[in-house]
Scaffold this motif. Sequence first.
Motif, PDB file in Angstrom:
ATOM      1  N   PRO A  35     -34.488  92.585  34.458  1.00  0.00           N
ATOM      2  CA  PRO A  35     -33.823  91.996  33.586  1.00  0.00           C
ATOM      3  C   PRO A  35     -34.121  90.964  33.114  1.00  0.00           C
ATOM      4  CG  PRO A  35     -32.352  92.182  36.331  1.00  0.00           C
ATOM      5  CD  PRO A  35     -34.253  92.136  36.081  1.00  0.00           C
ATOM      6  N   LYS A  36     -34.460  89.695  33.061  1.00  0.00           N
ATOM      7  CA  LYS A  36     -34.891  88.987  32.084  1.00  0.00           C
ATOM      8  C   LYS A  36     -36.113  89.366  31.691  1.00  0.00           C
ATOM      9  CE  LYS A  36     -35.148  85.088  34.420  1.00  0.00           C
ATOM     10  NZ  LYS A  36     -35.854  83.414  34.551  1.00  0.00           N
ATOM     11  N   LEU A  37     -37.109  90.146  31.297  1.00  0.00           N
ATOM     12  CA  LEU A  37     -37.825  91.085  31.323  1.00  0.00           C
ATOM     13  C   LEU A  37     -36.488  91.606  29.871  1.00  0.00           C
ATOM     14  CD1 LEU A  37     -40.337  91.660  29.593  1.00  0.00           C
ATOM     15  CD2 LEU A  37     -40.782  93.188  31.929  1.00  0.00           C
ATOM     16  N   CYS A  38     -36.538  92.411  30.318  1.00  0.00           N
ATOM     17  CA  CYS A  38     -35.350  93.480  29.393  1.00  0.00           C
ATOM     18  C   CYS A  38     -34.373  92.538  28.759  1.00  0.00           C
ATOM     19  CB  CYS A  38     -34.491  94.620  30.798  1.00  0.00           C
ATOM     20  SG  CYS A  38     -35.569  95.706  31.052  1.00  0.00           S
ATOM     21  N   LEU A  39     -34.270  91.751  29.061  1.00  0.00           N
ATOM     22  CA  LEU A  39     -32.839  91.204  28.031  1.00  0.00           C
ATOM     23  C   LEU A  39     -33.674  90.505  26.984  1.00  0.00           C
ATOM     24  CD1 LEU A  39     -29.972  89.666  27.672  1.00  0.00           C
ATOM     25  CD2 LEU A  39     -30.832  88.033  29.038  1.00  0.00           C
ATOM     26  N   GLY A  40     -35.087  89.976  27.454  1.00  0.00           N
ATOM     27  CA  GLY A  40     -35.868  89.824  25.800  1.00  0.00           C
ATOM     28  C   GLY A  40     -36.265  90.520  25.117  1.00  0.00           C
ATOM     29  N   ILE A  41     -36.664  91.383  25.677  1.00  0.00           N
ATOM     30  CA  ILE A  41     -36.664  92.650  24.648  1.00  0.00           C
ATOM     31  C   ILE A  41     -35.988  93.495  23.881  1.00  0.00           C
ATOM     32  CG2 ILE A  41     -37.562  95.597  24.744  1.00  0.00           C
ATOM     33  CD1 ILE A  41     -39.644  94.696  27.077  1.00  0.00           C
ATOM     34  N   ALA A  42     -34.782  93.505  24.611  1.00  0.00           N
ATOM     35  CA  ALA A  42     -33.628  93.175  23.012  1.00  0.00           C
ATOM     36  C   ALA A  42     -33.124  92.725  22.169  1.00  0.00           C
ATOM     37  CB  ALA A  42     -32.737  93.797  24.456  1.00  0.00           C
ATOM     38  N   LEU A  43     -33.031  91.269  22.822  1.00  0.00           N
ATOM     39  CA  LEU A  43     -33.185  90.285  22.109  1.00  0.00           C
ATOM     40  C   LEU A  43     -34.288  90.498  20.669  1.00  0.00           C
ATOM     41  CD1 LEU A  43     -31.330  87.665  21.561  1.00  0.00           C
ATOM     42  CD2 LEU A  43     -32.900  86.305  23.115  1.00  0.00           C
ATOM     43  N   PHE A  44     -35.319  90.327  21.048  1.00  0.00           N
ATOM     44  CA  PHE A  44     -36.745  90.883  20.684  1.00  0.00           C
ATOM     45  C   PHE A  44     -36.316  91.888  19.488  1.00  0.00           C
ATOM     46  CE2 PHE A  44     -40.357  91.938  18.762  1.00  0.00           C
ATOM     47  CZ  PHE A  44     -41.255  91.425  18.127  1.00  0.00           C
ATOM     48  N   VAL A  45     -35.726  92.762  20.052  1.00  0.00           N
ATOM     49  CA  VAL A  45     -35.706  94.042  18.728  1.00  0.00           C
ATOM     50  C   VAL A  45     -34.357  94.004  18.275  1.00  0.00           C
ATOM     51  CG1 VAL A  45     -34.587  96.227  18.324  1.00  0.00           C
ATOM     52  CG2 VAL A  45     -36.745  95.832  19.924  1.00  0.00           C
ATOM     53  N   ILE A  46     -33.280  92.835  18.809  1.00  0.00           N
ATOM     54  CA  ILE A  46     -32.411  92.280  17.632  1.00  0.00           C
ATOM     55  C   ILE A  46     -32.500  91.131  16.706  1.00  0.00           C
ATOM     56  CG2 ILE A  46     -29.550  90.512  18.327  1.00  0.00           C
ATOM     57  CD1 ILE A  46     -29.314  92.396  20.762  1.00  0.00           C
ATOM     58  N   ALA A  47     -33.257  90.345  16.943  1.00  0.00           N
ATOM     59  CA  ALA A  47     -33.597  89.661  15.998  1.00  0.00           C
ATOM     60  C   ALA A  47     -35.074  90.064  15.079  1.00  0.00           C
ATOM     61  CB  ALA A  47     -34.455  88.110  16.475  1.00  0.00           C
ATOM     62  N   CYS A  48     -35.625  91.257  15.025  1.00  0.00           N
ATOM     63  CA  CYS A  48     -35.702  92.222  13.961  1.00  0.00           C
ATOM     64  C   CYS A  48     -35.085  92.894  13.122  1.00  0.00           C
ATOM     65  CB  CYS A  48     -37.401  93.146  14.897  1.00  0.00           C
ATOM     66  SG  CYS A  48     -38.275  92.390  15.422  1.00  0.00           S
ATOM     67  N   ALA A  49     -33.837  93.359  14.083  1.00  0.00           N
ATOM     68  CA  ALA A  49     -33.299  94.543  13.039  1.00  0.00           C
ATOM     69  C   ALA A  49     -32.032  93.407  12.519  1.00  0.00           C
ATOM     70  CB  ALA A  49     -32.636  95.741  14.329  1.00  0.00           C
ATOM     71  N   PHE A  50     -31.912  92.763  12.829  1.00  0.00           N
ATOM     72  CA  PHE A  50     -30.666  91.726  12.690  1.00  0.00           C
ATOM     73  C   PHE A  50     -29.928  91.491  11.446  1.00  0.00           C
ATOM     74  CE2 PHE A  50     -28.177  87.831  12.346  1.00  0.00           C
ATOM     75  CZ  PHE A  50     -27.040  87.943  13.049  1.00  0.00           C
ATOM     76  N   PRO A  51     -31.424  91.152  10.652  1.00  0.00           N
ATOM     77  CA  PRO A  51     -31.263  90.418  10.007  1.00  0.00           C
ATOM     78  C   PRO A  51     -31.313  91.296   8.511  1.00  0.00           C
ATOM     79  CG  PRO A  51     -33.344  89.454  10.197  1.00  0.00           C
ATOM     80  CD  PRO A  51     -33.225  90.342  11.181  1.00  0.00           C
ATOM     81  N   TYR A  52     -31.678  92.588   9.010  1.00  0.00           N
ATOM     82  CA  TYR A  52     -31.165  93.973   7.916  1.00  0.00           C
ATOM     83  C   TYR A  52     -29.628  94.299   7.540  1.00  0.00           C
ATOM     84  CZ  TYR A  52     -36.534  94.010   7.719  1.00  0.00           C
ATOM     85  OH  TYR A  52     -37.666  94.145   7.448  1.00  0.00           O
ATOM     86  N   ALA A  53     -29.569  94.288   9.010  1.00  0.00           N
ATOM     87  CA  ALA A  53     -28.627  95.161   9.021  1.00  0.00           C
ATOM     88  C   ALA A  53     -27.050  93.841   8.394  1.00  0.00           C
ATOM     89  CB  ALA A  53     -27.638  94.646  10.475  1.00  0.00           C
ATOM     90  N   VAL A  54     -27.224  92.538   9.186  1.00  0.00           N
ATOM     91  CA  VAL A  54     -26.619  91.223   8.469  1.00  0.00           C
ATOM     92  C   VAL A  54     -26.714  91.647   6.560  1.00  0.00           C
ATOM     93  CG1 VAL A  54     -25.426  89.466   8.124  1.00  0.00           C
ATOM     94  CG2 VAL A  54     -25.799  90.075  10.828  1.00  0.00           C
ATOM     95  N   LEU A  55     -28.040  91.508   6.499  1.00  0.00           N
ATOM     96  CA  LEU A  55     -27.804  91.334   5.090  1.00  0.00           C
ATOM     97  C   LEU A  55     -27.624  91.794   4.111  1.00  0.00           C
ATOM     98  CD1 LEU A  55     -30.968  89.016   5.193  1.00  0.00           C
ATOM     99  CD2 LEU A  55     -29.142  88.756   4.443  1.00  0.00           C
ATOM    100  N   SER A  56     -27.784  93.626   4.581  1.00  0.00           N
ATOM    101  CA  SER A  56     -27.940  95.152   3.704  1.00  0.00           C
ATOM    102  C   SER A  56     -26.008  94.719   3.526  1.00  0.00           C
ATOM    103  CB  SER A  56     -27.687  95.918   4.760  1.00  0.00           C
ATOM    104  OG  SER A  56     -26.773  95.578   5.565  1.00  0.00           O
ATOM    105  N   VAL A  57     -25.300  94.170   4.233  1.00  0.00           N
ATOM    106  CA  VAL A  57     -23.296  94.297   4.658  1.00  0.00           C
ATOM    107  C   VAL A  57     -23.147  93.067   3.825  1.00  0.00           C
ATOM    108  CG1 VAL A  57     -20.771  93.842   5.569  1.00  0.00           C
ATOM    109  CG2 VAL A  57     -22.696  95.167   6.754  1.00  0.00           C
TER     110      VAL A  57
END
Length: 59
Positions: A35-57
């Motif tokens: 679970p900790k490993l999956c949370l880390g992977i999910a958080l990394f994907v969020i960190a990569c996609a977060f700027p594009y999603a927020v800044l486009s708005v």
Amino acid sequence: MAIVGTTIFSHILPVIFGFFSFVLIISGSLEDNTPKLCLGIALFVIACAFPYAVLSVLV
């Protein structure tokens, strides 16, 4: 002129999310804690996609 919030969403938060994701990935893989490993992977994907999603708005 750039909005002040764009610096936070494009430079500060992704670095913080990326750091904690690496900590969780390393900790989860060394402890065999899936679970900790999956949370880390999910958080990394969020960190990569977060700027594009927020800044486009915002911009």
